[in-house]
Design a protein around this motif. Structure first.
Motif, PDB file in Angstrom:
ATOM      1  N   SER A 104       0.873  -1.174   0.000  1.00 34.35           N
ATOM      2  CA  SER A 104       0.000   0.000   0.000  1.00 34.35           C
ATOM      3  C   SER A 104       0.908   1.221   0.000  1.00 34.35           C
TER       4      SER A 104
ATOM      5  N   ASN B 238      -1.498   8.505  -1.048  1.00 32.68           N
ATOM      6  CA  ASN B 238      -1.848   7.159  -1.485  1.00 32.68           C
ATOM      7  C   ASN B 238      -1.981   7.156  -3.008  1.00 32.68           C
TER       8      ASN B 238
ATOM      9  N   GLN C  53      -1.978   4.318  -4.740  1.00 35.86           N
ATOM     10  CA  GLN C  53      -2.563   3.037  -5.144  1.00 35.86           C
ATOM     11  C   GLN C  53      -4.041   3.195  -5.523  1.00 35.86           C
ATOM     12  N   ASN C  54      -4.677   4.242  -5.020  1.00 37.58           N
ATOM     13  CA  ASN C  54      -6.132   4.368  -5.187  1.00 37.58           C
ATOM     14  C   ASN C  54      -6.556   5.406  -6.218  1.00 37.58           C
TER      15      ASN C  54
END
Length: 395
Positions: free
Chosen positions: A133, A138, A140-141
């Motif tokens: 992650s 972030n 990854q999203n």
């Protein structure tokens, strides 16, 4: 991972500024449309006021109750949107407002002052499935399902001194792992023949030739394929496809009739988890799921879905980590100036030095496709371009 964190990834803040202005215009248009459909102005971001508009003023059916009143969450709005334009506009409003506040306006503020690059942190123990992650920010999203979400990727570019980006993505990795783990001969055969597995599954479920599979049939089969990997119930699939649970149950039954060894494997995973308290990936990494014996049926069913998914998604996570280590070693051996900058689930992103694209592409593909020997071939699609969105396939 530390090397990737230290390198960071370059960002074109101008692209995001243009996107922000575009979103502002769309939000203005949506706001006017929402007020018009609602019969007056109200605070769109207030669940209480929105609830009054939907269920008292417009008399729409109450789908779900919460402690504070009638729910206006995404699931409720999605169901209401089938019969009224206001919930549909509200869904779009929420989606793009969240994109703006989470990524479009925030990412430029996170650029490092020294090198004008984004430096995320990769976490090895942040997920239960073993996937990496990332945090602060972030990456990854970043959404890819909507055109607007995808357009954020256009802002990720190669830095000074580099020619462009190269992206390498495992193709249908979880379904390939499912074929290997279950040893289902039909699913295995489809991958060995290099068939379009979603079209192949659709032809089996709907009882037609592959050439006669229409796009909606393939899309339904794709949802079933991935739904099975996540232990999705008939109710969950019905919600996902917007169909009645009985039809969804028929889809799942047809799937398991065509792929009987898949059904046997999934049942065995749940049973093994009940017996020993954990499931394991192909490489033996365990995930303990004590909730599988919980007295609460909802908790227990969720645990069963985790027991089905963990060995598959966990093995995919193991594979790409092993591939990253191998690629890093091979790039050092080959004295490449190009460098790995990002990992997002089944995809790796590289900054490519001038004249190295062909060599890097070949090295990355070989490492990823041969990192482990499965009963079905691992396939990787490699593409390159000036930014993360606009890439063309590299043979």
């Amino acid at each position: 991972l530390f090397g990737m964190e230290e390198r960071g990834i370059a960002l074109d803040a101008g692209v995001l500024a243009g996107l922000s202005a575009k979103i502002d215009k769309r939000l203005e248009t949506l706001t006017a449309g929402i007020y018009d459909a609602a019969g007056g102005e109200f605070n769109i971001n207030s669940p209480k006021q929105l609830s009054e508009v939907l269920f008292e003023r417009l008399k729409l059916p109450v789908i779900k109750k919460t402690k504070t009143g009638s729910s206006t969450d995404e699931e409720v709005l999605t169901r209401l949107a089938r019969g009224h334009e206001l919930p549909q506009m509200l869904l779009e409003y929420r989606q793009i407002a969240k994109l703006k506040t989470t990524y479009v306006d925030v990412l430029p503020t996170l650029l490092d002052r020294r090198d004008r690059r984004i430096h995320t942190t990769f976490n090895q123990t942040g997920t239960e499935t073993g996937r990496l992650s990332s945090s602060d920010p972030n990456l990854q999203n970043i959404p890819i399902k909507t055109p607007l979400g995808r357009s954020i990727r256009q802002a990720f570019v190669a830095g000074d001194g580099y020619d462009g980006l190269l992206c390498a993505d495992y193709s249908q990795i979880e379904l390939r792992i499912l074929a290997h783990l279950s040893a289902d001969p039909v699913l295995t055969s489809a991958f060995k023949k290099n068939a379009d597995v979603h079209r192949f599954t659709a032809s089996l479920i709907f009882g037609v030739e592959e050439k006669d599979v229409a796009d909606p049939m393939r899309e339904n089969a794709k949802r079933v394929n991935f739904g099975i990997v996540y232990g999705m119930s008939a109710y969950g699939l019905a919600k996902d496809l917007g169909i009645d649970p009985k039809t969804a149950e028929t889809f799942i039954d047809e799937y398991f009739t065509r792929y009987p060894r898949v059904k046997a494997f999934l049942d065995a995973q749940v049973e093994a988890c009940r017996r020993q308290g954990y499931v394991a990936t192909l490489l033996g990494r365990r995930r303990y799921i004590p909730e599988i014996k919980n007295a609460n049926a909802a908790v227990r069913q969720f645990a069963e879905r985790q027991a089905i998914n963990a060995p598959i998604q966990g093995t995919a996570a193991d594979l790409i980590k092993m591939a990253m280590i191998r690629i890093d070693q091979e790039m050092k051996k080959a004295n490449l100036v190009s460098r790995m900058v990002l990992q997002v689930h089944d995809e790796l992103v590289f900054e490519v030095a001038e004249g190295e694209r062909k060599k890097l592409s070949s090295l990355v593909r070989a490492a990823m496709e041969n990192v482990m020997s499965l009963s079905v071939p691992l396939k990787v699609s490699v593409s390159a371009g000036k930014n993360w969105l606009e890439t063309e396939e590299v043979s």
